[in-house]
Design an enzyme around this catalytic site. Structure first.
Site, mmCIF file in Angstrom:
data_model
loop_
_atom_site.group_PDB
_atom_site.id
_atom_site.type_symbol
_atom_site.label_atom_id
_atom_site.label_comp_id
_atom_site.label_asym_id
_atom_site.label_seq_id
_atom_site.Cartn_x
_atom_site.Cartn_y
_atom_site.Cartn_z
ATOM 1 N N CYS A 2 0.844 -1.194 0.000
ATOM 2 C CA CYS A 2 0.000 0.000 0.000
ATOM 3 C C CYS A 2 0.881 1.245 0.000
ATOM 4 C CB CYS A 2 -0.964 0.056 1.166
ATOM 5 S SG CYS A 2 -2.063 -1.357 1.312
ATOM 6 N N ARG A 27 3.537 -0.193 -4.991
ATOM 7 C CA ARG A 27 3.317 -0.723 -3.644
ATOM 8 C C ARG A 27 1.937 -1.362 -3.486
ATOM 9 N NH1 ARG A 27 6.997 1.155 0.167
ATOM 10 N NH2 ARG A 27 5.507 0.617 1.793
ATOM 11 N N TRP A 75 -3.229 -2.464 -1.578
ATOM 12 C CA TRP A 75 -3.005 -3.894 -1.784
ATOM 13 C C TRP A 75 -3.875 -4.579 -0.746
ATOM 14 C CZ3 TRP A 75 -1.220 -8.198 0.901
ATOM 15 C CH2 TRP A 75 -0.840 -9.297 0.119
ATOM 16 N N ASN A 101 -1.875 1.698 5.990
ATOM 17 C CA ASN A 101 -1.093 0.578 5.499
ATOM 18 C C ASN A 101 -0.784 -0.307 6.695
ATOM 19 O OD1 ASN A 101 0.622 -1.181 4.207
ATOM 20 N ND2 ASN A 101 2.314 0.260 4.020
ATOM 21 N N GLY A 102 -1.090 -1.598 6.619
ATOM 22 C CA GLY A 102 -0.842 -2.507 7.720
ATOM 23 C C GLY A 102 -2.064 -3.353 8.014
ATOM 24 N N GLU A 493 15.958 -18.227 -8.678
ATOM 25 C CA GLU A 493 15.595 -16.841 -9.004
ATOM 26 C C GLU A 493 14.985 -16.736 -10.400
ATOM 27 O OE1 GLU A 493 15.198 -12.661 -8.853
ATOM 28 O OE2 GLU A 493 15.174 -14.279 -7.389
ATOM 29 N N LYS A 497 11.274 -15.236 -11.171
ATOM 30 C CA LYS A 497 11.016 -14.128 -12.094
ATOM 31 C C LYS A 497 9.926 -14.496 -13.097
ATOM 32 C CE LYS A 497 12.947 -11.024 -10.423
ATOM 33 N NZ LYS A 497 12.816 -11.768 -9.253
ATOM 34 N N GLU A 500 6.522 -14.649 -11.314
ATOM 35 C CA GLU A 500 6.044 -13.347 -10.864
ATOM 36 C C GLU A 500 5.374 -12.545 -11.971
ATOM 37 O OE1 GLU A 500 8.840 -11.668 -7.304
ATOM 38 O OE2 GLU A 500 9.773 -11.830 -9.261
ATOM 39 N N HIS A 516 15.222 -37.062 -9.225
ATOM 40 C CA HIS A 516 14.599 -37.553 -7.998
ATOM 41 C C HIS A 516 13.152 -37.070 -7.872
ATOM 42 C CE1 HIS A 516 18.340 -39.261 -6.540
ATOM 43 N NE2 HIS A 516 18.951 -38.128 -6.863
ATOM 44 N N LYS A 615 5.468 -4.379 -4.059
ATOM 45 C CA LYS A 615 6.921 -4.304 -3.981
ATOM 46 C C LYS A 615 7.451 -4.564 -2.575
ATOM 47 C CE LYS A 615 11.005 -3.377 -5.683
ATOM 48 N NZ LYS A 615 11.621 -4.321 -6.617
#
Length: 620
Positions: A2, A27, A75, A101-102, A493, A497, A500, A516, A615
């Site tokens: 947010c 955000r 968000w 925010n929170g 990574e 990516k 995402e 395996h 983010k």
């Protein structure tokens, strides 16, 4: 998560707030809204589900006048994205507006008490409960006459926050106090931007840097009251706080896309420079070592370290995994990585001479911050590798180092990842030279590290060729990313990516682990991306490629320039320049970033604002 922006001054607030929200949209982007106090002491509230452009369109149709206001880009945590759940939220009287925010963990209990007092609610959010609670205390104080008129809003905020369990970064306005803005934080970042005859409140410096570079970062349990010409900071217990003013180290141009279609591509292309920035002034070739001045540990203390724990989340955890390999390889120090979200709740035994490193781009990730606090609570030296100067992690650790990567706007981390790898390499050389690493080997690594930016540019120049490979596989439903030793974290990574930003299922594995279990996924429709540069396990990796080929699986290989044999094994090859094995992750990461980017663009995805992501993760 947010974004919050607040303004009090002499200029029309509408454009300042909307522009600030546009800069904060990374955000959170489920919904957005503003509340502006007009000259008649009335609220002008405009909010809309969707991206900032939806709010901008609404405001063009219904302009909001006034020079004091607050804004928010959301968000979702409590309640799905909707116009009703968008911030700002009003109290029962409609005279107090709040953005938040929170997470208010005890919001249900507070709501039940307020319902019993006759309150009614219009949204499903925890935020509206806090707005009502502040309004309740405001009316109590006003009617009792126990607080001066100018302090009523701040006092009501203070009282309400003492009832709250959870995290918050808030901005509050009252229609009867049109030249006042109140903010407070606990666990969610908030800063004051200091202007001339104007002041700002924001969750991120990128929202205000176009107006001012002078900022004050609030600490947990601090409350700020802003007017045009002044601001006062106090604790939740009303103790006065002397503000420490910081200068933001980046300018407004750095938070613009420029000629690039997306921030992510811009930030991929910036990596030669950001890696250069991360190592600038930190390489001492004459002594074949590195210098990281902010560690705040004497050489004797560093020599006494016999174990290192890296704590991080997401992409930062993958850089930490590379750091584990580096630290054991170059410094011969046992190292391990921990998910910060798990470390904070575990009761793992940590020996006396253990050094804990927290890695975070934003320096505000709630799990990493909580893990830092837990580590320090138990008496362990805790250092940070952070990008954002003045962030909470940076302020709370015992020492550390900044990445100097500049603002990273793209939600999918790119340049911060390679900046972290650079810092970790320098750290491993520093620790290694205090132990078993020879001057010859130390100098060799540092000299080659200085060549990495130019080698990165050579890879970036292949972006169109990588795009053509992406076009070939952009309709795949699943990918495997495989590497060994230093390349295993890069496989993780690369998979992250792709997940995402393209929403394609992808998994990263050590290449030898494929047989395996994951080998069951291999078929002609499932590409495998192999990280196969010339290194100590090259032949082993090639054997793993053969196992995929034997099952008709397509292979994309990232290999070292001049390796013609790999052309016989892979369907497509992306070449990187030759370098030392311990530095290869700095180069192999970039083709995977570009591959994910181009595939996402071809699939029509919103690269900079991938669905469900934000983010900076400041809620659990």
């Amino acid at each position: 998560m947010c974004g919050i922006i607040g303004y009090v001054g002499q200029k029309p607030a509408q454009n300042i707030l909307v522009d600030g929200l546009r800069r904060l949209e990374y955000r959170g982007y489920d919904s957005a809204g503003v509340c502006i106090v007009d000259d008649g002491r009335r609220f002008q509230v405009r909010k809309k589900m969707g991206r900032i452009q939806e709010l901008s369109a609404l405001i063009r149709q219904q302009p909001a006048q006034g020079t004091t206001g607050i804004g928010h880009t959301r968000w979702a945590t409590h309640g799905p994205p909707s116009d009703e759940n968008a911030h700002p939220h009003l109290d029962q009287s409609g005279t107090i507006a709040l953005v938040h925010n929170g997470v208010i963990e005890n919001h249900q209990q507070l709501k039940e008490k307020l319902l019993a007092r006759g309150h009614s609610f219009l949204s499903q959010t925890d935020t509206e409960v806090l707005a009502h609670l502040i309004g309740e205390y405001y009316l109590e104080d006003r009617d009792a006459g126990s607080v001066s008129n100018g302090d009523l809003l701040t006092h009501a905020v203070r009282r309400a926050l003492k009832d709250v369990v959870g995290t918050y970064g808030i901005a509050v306005v009252h229609s009867e106090h049109p030249r006042t803005l109140v903010g407070a934080r606990r666990g969610s970042p908030l800063l004051v931007g200091i202007g001339r005859s104007e002041n700002f409140l924001a969750s991120d410096a990128s929202a205000v840097v176009v107006h001012t570079r002078r900022v004050v970062y609030l600490n947990d349990f601090e409350i700020v009251t802003l007017m045009e010409e002044d601001f006062q900071i106090s604790t939740i217990d009303a103790a006065e706080v002397s503000p420490k003013i910081h200068e933001v180290e980046f300018g407004a141009e750095e938070v613009e896309r420029g000629e690039f279609p997306h921030f992510m591509l811009k930030e991929i292309f910036e990596q030669p420079q950001t890696v250069q920035n991360a190592m600038r002034g930190r390489i001492h070739l004459s002594e074949a070592t590195a210098h990281l001045g902010g560690l705040n540990l004497a050489p004797a203390e560093l020599r006494a370290v016999d174990r290192i724990i890296f704590i991080a989340c997401g992409t930062a955890l993958h850089s930490a995994l590379v750091g584990e390999y580096l630290m054991e390889d170059l410094a011969r120090i046992p190292a391990e990585c921990e998910y910060a979200s798990e470390f904070r709740y575990r009761n793992a035994p940590v020996e006396k001479n253990t050094l804990v490193f927290a890695i975070s781009q934003s320096g505000e990730t709630i799990d990493t911050l909580a893990a830092v606090r837990e580590s320090r609570r138990k008496g362990h030296k805790t250092l940070g590798i952070v990008n954002v100067v003045g962030s909470t992690v940076a302020r709370e650790v015992d020492g550390g180092t900044y990445m100097h990567a500049g603002p990273e706007i793209g939600v999918a981390a790119t340049k911060s990842f390679t900046a972290q790898l650079t810092i970790l390499t320098l750290l491993a050389v520093l620790m290694g030279r205090m132990r078993h690493l020879s001057a010859t080997r130390g100098a060799e690594i540092l000299k080659e590290l200085e060549k990495i930016p130019q080698k990165m540019r050579q890879i970036i120049e292949q972006t169109e060729a990588i795009a053509s490979i992406g076009k070939k596989y952009c309709e795949a439903r699943s990918f495997l990313f495989l590497g060994r030793q230093y390349q295993f974290p890069i496989a993780l990574e690369g998979a992250l990516k792709l997940k995402e930003i393209s929403y394609i299922h992808a998994e990263g594995y050590p290449a030898a682990e494929m047989k395996h279990g994951p080998i069951a996924l291999i078929d002609p429709r499932t590409p495998s991306v192999f990280l196969a540069p010339q290194n100590s396990v090259y032949e082993k990796t090639v054997s793993n490629i053969e196992e995929v080929r034997a099952r008709s699986g397509p292979v994309i290989a990232v290999a070292t320039e001049g390796d013609t044999e790999i052309l016989k094994k892979a369907n497509n090859v992306i070449y990187i320049p030759d370098t030392l094995e311990c530095l290869q992750p700095l180069l192999t990461a970039i083709p995977l970033q570009l591959l994910a980017y181009h595939i996402a663009v071809m699939r029509g995805c919103d690269v900079d604002k991938p669905r469900n992501l934000a983010k900076s993760v400041t809620v659990e």
